[in-house]
Write an enzyme that holds these catalytic residues in place. Sequence first.
Site, PDB file in Angstrom:
ATOM      1  N   SER A   1      57.518  33.383  44.295  1.00 24.09           N
ATOM      2  CA  SER A   1      58.018  35.041  44.026  1.00 24.09           C
ATOM      3  C   SER A   1      57.555  35.011  42.225  1.00 24.09           C
ATOM      4  O   SER A   1      57.188  33.877  41.381  1.00 24.09           O
ATOM      5  CB  SER A   1      59.416  34.759  43.800  1.00 24.09           C
ATOM      6  OG  SER A   1      59.847  35.702  43.457  1.00 24.09           O
TER       7      SER A   1
ATOM      8  N   TYR B   1      68.284  31.400  43.639  1.00 20.22           N
ATOM      9  CA  TYR B   1      66.703  32.442  43.654  1.00 20.22           C
ATOM     10  C   TYR B   1      65.663  31.355  43.260  1.00 20.22           C
ATOM     11  O   TYR B   1      65.004  30.821  43.712  1.00 20.22           O
ATOM     12  CB  TYR B   1      66.656  33.490  44.311  1.00 20.22           C
ATOM     13  CG  TYR B   1      65.137  33.767  44.891  1.00 20.22           C
ATOM     14  CD1 TYR B   1      65.481  33.527  46.623  1.00 20.22           C
ATOM     15  CD2 TYR B   1      64.914  34.603  43.826  1.00 20.22           C
ATOM     16  CE1 TYR B   1      64.483  34.325  46.925  1.00 20.22           C
ATOM     17  CE2 TYR B   1      63.386  35.350  44.678  1.00 20.22           C
ATOM     18  CZ  TYR B   1      63.780  35.137  46.004  1.00 20.22           C
ATOM     19  OH  TYR B   1      62.296  36.049  46.380  1.00 20.22           O
TER      20      TYR B   1
ATOM     21  N   LYS C   1      62.247  29.318  44.301  1.00 17.86           N
ATOM     22  CA  LYS C   1      60.622  29.616  43.579  1.00 17.86           C
ATOM     23  C   LYS C   1      60.101  29.062  43.049  1.00 17.86           C
ATOM     24  O   LYS C   1      58.826  28.638  43.290  1.00 17.86           O
ATOM     25  CB  LYS C   1      60.946  31.046  44.140  1.00 17.86           C
ATOM     26  CG  LYS C   1      61.438  32.081  45.140  1.00 17.86           C
ATOM     27  CD  LYS C   1      60.832  31.485  46.378  1.00 17.86           C
ATOM     28  CE  LYS C   1      61.843  32.332  47.590  1.00 17.86           C
ATOM     29  NZ  LYS C   1      60.430  32.188  49.058  1.00 17.86           N
TER      30      LYS C   1
HETATM   31  P1  NAP Z   1      63.185  39.355  55.318  1.00 19.41           P
HETATM   32  O1  NAP Z   1      62.251  41.215  55.027  1.00 19.41           O
HETATM   33  O2  NAP Z   1      64.504  39.904  54.633  1.00 19.41           O
HETATM   34  O3  NAP Z   1      63.259  38.352  56.278  1.00 19.41           O
HETATM   35  C1  NAP Z   1      63.269  37.403  55.896  1.00 19.41           C
HETATM   36  C2  NAP Z   1      62.698  36.584  57.446  1.00 19.41           C
HETATM   37  O4  NAP Z   1      63.081  35.520  56.783  1.00 19.41           O
HETATM   38  C3  NAP Z   1      63.484  37.231  58.806  1.00 19.41           C
HETATM   39  O5  NAP Z   1      62.730  36.475  59.709  1.00 19.41           O
HETATM   40  C4  NAP Z   1      64.748  36.232  59.310  1.00 19.41           C
HETATM   41  O6  NAP Z   1      64.884  35.717  59.995  1.00 19.41           O
HETATM   42  C5  NAP Z   1      64.378  34.591  58.336  1.00 19.41           C
HETATM   43  N1  NAP Z   1      65.293  34.544  58.028  1.00 19.41           N
HETATM   44  C6  NAP Z   1      66.428  34.746  57.075  1.00 19.41           C
HETATM   45  N2  NAP Z   1      66.953  33.645  56.516  1.00 19.41           N
HETATM   46  C7  NAP Z   1      66.883  32.329  57.594  1.00 19.41           C
HETATM   47  C8  NAP Z   1      67.872  31.339  57.916  1.00 19.41           C
HETATM   48  N3  NAP Z   1      69.097  30.931  56.814  1.00 19.41           N
HETATM   49  N4  NAP Z   1      67.179  30.560  58.716  1.00 19.41           N
HETATM   50  C9  NAP Z   1      65.192  30.548  59.489  1.00 19.41           C
HETATM   51  N5  NAP Z   1      65.464  31.529  58.919  1.00 19.41           N
HETATM   52  C10 NAP Z   1      65.361  33.131  58.319  1.00 19.41           C
HETATM   53  O7  NAP Z   1      61.970  38.646  53.937  1.00 19.41           O
HETATM   54  P2  NAP Z   1      61.498  39.228  52.799  1.00 19.41           P
HETATM   55  O8  NAP Z   1      61.048  40.290  52.315  1.00 19.41           O
HETATM   56  O9  NAP Z   1      59.550  39.702  54.543  1.00 19.41           O
HETATM   57  O10 NAP Z   1      60.650  37.916  52.220  1.00 19.41           O
HETATM   58  C11 NAP Z   1      59.531  36.636  52.849  1.00 19.41           C
HETATM   59  C12 NAP Z   1      59.470  35.981  51.805  1.00 19.41           C
HETATM   60  O11 NAP Z   1      59.416  36.443  50.160  1.00 19.41           O
HETATM   61  C13 NAP Z   1      60.797  34.951  51.479  1.00 19.41           C
HETATM   62  O12 NAP Z   1      60.429  34.024  51.042  1.00 19.41           O
HETATM   63  C14 NAP Z   1      60.828  36.013  49.907  1.00 19.41           C
HETATM   64  O13 NAP Z   1      61.896  35.004  49.098  1.00 19.41           O
HETATM   65  C15 NAP Z   1      59.301  36.678  49.310  1.00 19.41           C
HETATM   66  N6  NAP Z   1      59.667  37.643  48.567  1.00 19.41           N
HETATM   67  C16 NAP Z   1      60.008  38.057  49.070  1.00 19.41           C
HETATM   68  C17 NAP Z   1      60.079  39.527  47.909  1.00 19.41           C
HETATM   69  C18 NAP Z   1      60.361  40.714  48.140  1.00 19.41           C
HETATM   70  O14 NAP Z   1      60.698  42.209  47.233  1.00 19.41           O
HETATM   71  N7  NAP Z   1      60.326  41.830  49.492  1.00 19.41           N
HETATM   72  C19 NAP Z   1      59.296  39.356  46.185  1.00 19.41           C
HETATM   73  C20 NAP Z   1      58.781  38.288  46.251  1.00 19.41           C
HETATM   74  C21 NAP Z   1      58.832  37.040  47.229  1.00 19.41           C
HETATM   75  P3  NAP Z   1      65.637  37.132  60.737  1.00 19.41           P
HETATM   76  O15 NAP Z   1      64.470  38.371  60.996  1.00 19.41           O
HETATM   77  O16 NAP Z   1      66.052  36.640  62.375  1.00 19.41           O
HETATM   78  O17 NAP Z   1      66.913  37.317  59.945  1.00 19.41           O
END
Ligand code: NAP
Length: 270
Positions: free
Chosen positions: A161, A174, A178
């Site tokens: 991130s 967090y 990262k």
């Molecule tokens: P999201 O929509 O919240 O989805 C998170 C995913 O991780 C879901 O499939 C969830 O499973 C799974 N998960 C969460 N907690 C878990 C746990 N304890 N054990 C196993 N699986 C778990 O997240 P996203 O926005 O797509 O983010 C994906 C990645 O990108 C993350 O690493 C995040 O830090 C990074 N990121 C995101 C952003 C952003 O703005 N969105 C920015 C920078 C980095 P369930 O659906 O079954 O709960």
Amino acid sequence: MAGVALVLEDKVALITGGSRGIGAETVRLFAQAGARVAFSYRQARERAEALAVECGGEGRCRAIEQDLATPADGRALVESAVEAFGRLDILVVNHGIWPPHDAPIATMAEAQWRQTLGVNLDSVFGLVQAAVAQMEAQARVGGEGRSAKDGAAGHIVLISSTAGQRGEAFHADYAVTKGALISLTKSLSSELAPKGIRVNCVAPGWVMTEMSQGTLKDPELGPRVAAGIPVGRPGDPQEIAGPVLFLCTPLAGFISGEVLNVNGGAVLVG
Ligand code: NAP
């Protein structure tokens, strides 16, 4: 029709946190590119199972329920994926949590700190450990699995991130995890590139998913966030999935230990 294809024919990929958001789009794109895909979810069973069917079902795409909070959880998931498809060529570590409420360091609960480190980092140790052992075992069997084009015995992509690069006030837990994924990428590149395993990192900025929508759809915060992104908007999950796919193809065969910023230029101005 002329064009350049990103193809993962004959490859098996494991994508963590594939039920929603960035992970789900990555599952779709990898399946479209011809990979057999195992992906994990923790709670979102219905969406995960529907996605697996959409991406070809049983023989092509499998949803695996797995909480990821410890190294043992990570190792168990790799084992399930290998059980499902018999091998592993690509690991995309995408799952993660971002506790959304501001937590000043002086009062951040130790339980929150432990949980974020467990999910975002400890599990990654187990995932990477088991995936590398599997990829190395495959490579030992007569170089089986090495692509003729890039000589790769495997690919690992860790999702970090912008927070891992510039920190994030009130979200130190967090940001620490990262940042650690970036250090892990660099450490593993030097260790594993000589063995043919490419390790790289994709660092998204704000992307519209369930993780971020509380902020991005907020009438006050949303426009403020967008104004801080040079391209003027948050990213779409597909715009992260594409760069992840690229890193796993022979076109990226000379990229190792890189942090690919995918944030609309935000990390340069934040
Ligand atoms: P999201 O929509 O919240 O989805 C998170 C995913 O991780 C879901 O499939 C969830 O499973 C799974 N998960 C969460 N907690 C878990 C746990 N304890 N054990 C196993 N699986 C778990 O997240 P996203 O926005 O797509 O983010 C994906 C990645 O990108 C993350 O690493 C995040 O830090 C990074 N990121 C995101 C952003 C952003 O703005 N969105 C920015 C920078 C980095 P369930 O659906 O079954 O709960």
